[in-house]
Design a protein around this motif. Structure first.
Motif, short mmCIF file in Angstrom:
data_model
loop_
_atom_site.label_atom_id
_atom_site.label_comp_id
_atom_site.label_asym_id
_atom_site.label_seq_id
_atom_site.Cartn_x
_atom_site.Cartn_y
_atom_site.Cartn_z
N UNK A 21 -60.00 44.73 62.19
CA UNK A 21 -60.27 44.89 60.76
C UNK A 21 -61.60 44.23 60.39
N UNK A 22 -61.83 43.05 60.94
CA UNK A 22 -63.08 42.34 60.63
C UNK A 22 -64.29 43.08 61.21
N UNK A 23 -64.19 43.46 62.46
CA UNK A 23 -65.34 44.09 63.11
C UNK A 23 -65.71 45.41 62.43
N UNK A 26 -67.02 44.85 58.76
CA UNK A 26 -68.39 44.29 58.79
C UNK A 26 -69.41 45.36 59.15
N UNK A 27 -68.96 46.35 59.93
CA UNK A 27 -69.86 47.44 60.33
C UNK A 27 -70.00 48.49 59.23
N UNK A 28 -69.30 48.28 58.13
CA UNK A 28 -69.47 49.17 56.99
C UNK A 28 -68.39 50.22 56.83
N UNK A 29 -67.41 50.23 57.72
CA UNK A 29 -66.32 51.19 57.56
C UNK A 29 -65.35 50.67 56.49
N UNK A 30 -64.78 51.60 55.74
CA UNK A 30 -63.71 51.19 54.84
C UNK A 30 -62.44 51.07 55.67
N UNK A 31 -61.74 49.94 55.51
CA UNK A 31 -60.59 49.64 56.36
C UNK A 31 -59.37 49.34 55.50
N UNK A 32 -58.24 49.92 55.86
CA UNK A 32 -56.96 49.49 55.28
C UNK A 32 -56.17 48.83 56.39
N UNK A 236 -60.61 35.73 61.07
CA UNK A 236 -61.15 37.09 60.99
C UNK A 236 -60.64 37.89 59.79
N UNK A 237 -59.40 37.66 59.37
CA UNK A 237 -58.89 38.45 58.24
C UNK A 237 -59.59 38.05 56.94
N UNK A 238 -59.71 36.75 56.63
CA UNK A 238 -60.53 36.40 55.46
C UNK A 238 -61.95 36.94 55.57
N UNK A 242 -63.74 39.46 52.96
CA UNK A 242 -64.98 39.04 52.30
C UNK A 242 -66.05 40.12 52.33
N UNK A 243 -65.94 41.09 53.23
CA UNK A 243 -66.94 42.16 53.27
C UNK A 243 -66.82 43.09 52.08
N UNK A 244 -65.66 43.09 51.44
CA UNK A 244 -65.42 44.04 50.37
C UNK A 244 -65.03 45.42 50.87
#
Lengths: 552, 188
Positions: A21-23, A26-32, A236-238, A242-244
């Motif tokens: 989820x973090x990786x 951070x790379x700009x993908x929207x993640x659920x 990693x989850x926080x 934090x990436x939004x």
């Protein structure tokens, strides 16, 4: 109302899923990121031993609960038995944000190069599916390093001559030894072994904005009172949130992965906190629900192209379930060896991980996490009274005068040890439950006999006046538990593995696994850091292949 | 006929078959008084069993730790599935006590109580209630629950005043970190 489409849907917020989820976010993908459990804090159960994940006699503190979850397991007598999560045969890990990493002992082992090459190192083993990994230690090394620095490990490999090569030291200094640790360190050195401080996913000094460890007694099986234990829930989850770009949905129980007639995963169905059925679509689906639940989810995901479950056209999903055969030795001392400095485990040796005469593999040995009072009441030498005056006197005399050395024997994978879905029993949401059956490999017993006798030698060298061995391998039930692995084996051949070396399903390009289910073999080590490293490894591939709005 | 006329195992078995039916009690005794699940008489029996399992000596035993309160609380909640086993088992132990020593368990002398529990533990108690309830399993259940109530957290109703923590020499009430620093150098 339909939920907004996401680039990536990640199932399970544990060691692997948190990293992914973090990786990806951070790379700009929207993640659920979907988690069937919820957030917990130390205050939820404090140091209540009866609710610890180790001795959950009143239920697991960090899930899953006994009310809504069931599994069917083949018990010691060979009968199918329906069990709740607090029953030992359930082979539970946890269900919460952080998964097992919220309450684990936090040993931070890298597997050794041989652990990725078990077949090449030891040859064919009859009646087993022992195999090499499709990746090597060198492939994973940079990702171990990333896990150590981003999540936080204290250690010093320079004291371990058997440690695999590394480019960068651990980010935090190692922990010092407690009283029994010093005793065992000296004893090991005297008899020619090579003791060193256990690497830990735990802060020896302030790190990443959180404090250093306060040496709590109630550590393994519990959340940390000062947040000095590093799991995915506080690292990693926080960072992902934090990436939004990442939305974490808790109390979300995923029941099915949808695969369309073109062989692409389109989304998942889950039940939200009000038990409403929801569908979340995504470009990529990453399953990281632990070896048992990942297999169950895939097997429950039947489609036209995959009538036996997603990615299961060769009957390998759920196979090769393994954990570790734990073994070791107890020792009783005349003097107090206990100084109440937690978590207890602090000194280890890797002298017996590989190249032992007549043994396939092996395992580390380390002094054990502190035995809490109730757990210790069940630990006695063979033949000693289990109740009455003598039992109580033993508790009073030896709680502070005993030590334990234990280790995880690398189990030899067995095809028959498996996760299926039960045709009858369903959970609270009507989802067919996991059904677990199988057995250990007979050769596992050679390993545990060997390792426990070495543990006993170490304990005698430390001056114990009484010692006894514990644990055995090759048992009549399937192994799993907190170190469960192997059920979506990675490999190059689609006929004999479930995913490729990047965790990508052979026949479903946009479906990935990222947890212990990928492990071909499980090393003679606690597997958490390897699962985290694989999370980074799988993410790295996804990021490289990601093409903006679709996937390949 | 005295117990000495037969081997103990044989005696318990024969006598149990003969009189077992007479000591059966109702399968569902309503809870009255201060307990959530137990009848007062049942609580007295369980307390006596628990005290045998963790006896008082220089340190408090199961009675002092209020282990029976722990078991009662759990039977009324988390351990509901064990209610019937307790109801039957308590009746069973009275059956065996009466057969072996002619009196209810809680009124027996200490060594007699110990002997009854050993008969249960070894699965040598047979007949009557033990035709349908395993004496050995019942004993193990109470033994385990007693250990939980004595050594577990006081928040569940046992281990009153952290008696077991005091006994084994670990701090109470626990203050995280306080015992890692030498507050009074020179003293251990």
């Amino acid at each position: 109302m339909a939920l907004r489409h996401a680039n990536a849907v990640v199932v399970g917020a544990g060691a692997g899923g948190g990293v992914v989820a973090k990786e990806l976010s951070e790379a700009g993908l929207s993640v659920v990121l979907l988690e069937r459990g919820r957030w917990h804090s130390y205050a939820d159960i404090d140091s209540d031993e009866l609710r610890s994940q180790r001795t959950p006699v009143l239920g697991n503190a960090y899930g899953p609960d006994d009310e809504r979850y069931r599994r069917v397991v083949r018990d010691l007598a060979g009968e199918w038995q329906t069990v709740v999560p607090s029953h030992w045969l359930y082979n539970n890990n946890a269900a919460c944000v952080g998964g097992g990493t919220l309450s684990y002992g936090a040993m931070a082992w890298r597997f050794m190069p041989e652990d990725f090459r078990m077949r090449s190192t030891y040859g064919d083993v009859p009646d087993s599916t022992q195999e090499d990994w499709p990746i090597s230690y060198d492939d994973l090394e940079p990702f171990y390093e990333k896990a150590e620095w981003e999540i936080g490990v204290s250690g010093d490999d320079s004291q371990n001559p058997f440690a695999p090569p590394r480019r960068r030291p651990h980010p935090m200094p190692p922990f010092s030894y407690n009283k029994e640790g010093k005793l065992l360190y000296d004893a090991a050195s005297r008899i020619g072994l090579h003791p060193f401080p256990i690497p830990m996913l735990r802060n020896s000094v302030a790190y990443n904005g959180r404090p250093g460890c306060v040496n709590n007694r109630a550590c393994v099986g519990f959340a940390c009172p000062v947040n000095a234990k590093n799991g995915s829930q506080n690292t990693v989850i926080p960072a992902a949130l934090a990436t939004g770009n990442c939305e974490l949905r808790i109390n979300a129980v995923v029941g099915e992965v949808h695969v369309n007639d073109h062989g692409r995963a389109t989304g998942i169905t889950y039940f939200d906190e009000r038990n409403r059925r929801q569908t979340q679509t995504g470009d990529i689906i990453v399953v990281a629900a632990s070896a048992t639940e990942t297999a169950r989810l895939l097997l429950n995901s039947r489609s036209r192209l995959f009538p036996n479950g997603a990615g299961n056209n060769h009957d390998w999903v759920g196979r090769n379930l393994q954990g570790h055969a734990y073994c070791g030795a107890f020792g009783l001392f005349d003097e107090e060896v206990y100084d109440d400095v937690g978590p207890g485990a602090c000194v280890a040796i890797c002298d017996y991980n590989h190249h032992n005469d007549g043994i396939i593999g092996g395992g580390l040995l380390a002094n054990e996490f502190i035995r809490m009072p109730y757990l210790f009441a069940g630990r006695r030498p063979p033949g000693a009274p289990t109740w009455g005056r003598e039992h109580k006197d033993f508790q009073r005399t030896y709680f502070r005068r005993h030590a334990v050395v234990m280790g995880p024997i690398q189990e030899i994978p067995v095809f028959e040890s498996r996760v299926e879905v039960d045709p009858v029993v369903k959970d609270h949401w009507g989802i067919p439950v996991a059904r677990i059956s199988g057995h250990g490999h007979p050769q596992d017993r050679n390993g545990t006999d060997f390792l426990s006798s070495r543990a006993e030698q170490w304990m005698k060298a430390a001056g114990a006046h009484t010692t006894w061995k514990v644990g055995s391998g090759g048992g009549p039930t399937a192994s799993g538990g907190q170190h469960q692995s192997g059920t979506c084996r990675m490999g190059d051949d689609p006929e004999t593995s479930v995913v490729n070396k990047y965790g990508q399903f052979h026949e479903i390009d946009n479906l990935f696994a990222a947890d212990g289910s990928l492990h071909v073999t499980n090393g003679g080590f606690n597997p958490a850091l390897t699962i985290m490293a694989l999370g980074y490894w799988v993410s790295d591939y996804i990021k490289k292949e990601w093409r903006g709005t679709g996937f390949r | 006929m005295k117990p000495g006329d037969f081997g103990r195992r044989e005696f318990v078995k024969v006598a149990g078959t003969a009189v077992g039916g007479m000591v059966l009690v109702s399968g569902c005794t309503p809870s009255v008084g201060k307990w959530r699940f137990f009848a007062d008489a049942e609580a007295a029996v369980v307390e006596a069993i628990a005290e045998q399992i963790v006896p008082s000596d220089q340190d408090a035993g199961a009675r002092g730790a209020n282990v029976v309160n722990y078991i009662d609380r759990q039977l009324a909640s988390t351990f509901e599935e064990h209610q019937e086993t307790y109801r039957n088992g308590i009746a069973g132990i009275q059956q065996t006590s009466n057969i072996m020593f002619g009196s209810d368990f809680e009124s027996l002398e200490w060594p007699q109580q110990t002997e009854v529990l050993k008969v249960l533990q070894n699965g040598e108690a047979e007949g009557g209630i033990w035709e349908t309830e395993s004496a050995g399993s019942f004993f193990e259940l109470v033994r385990d629950h007693t250990m939980q109530g004595f050594y577990g957290s006081p928040r569940h109703g046992g281990n009153r005043g952290f008696v077991s923590f005091r006994m084994i020499g670990i701090d109470y009430p626990r203050i995280v970190g306080q015992n890692r620093y030498k507050l009074f150098p020179g003293k251990s």
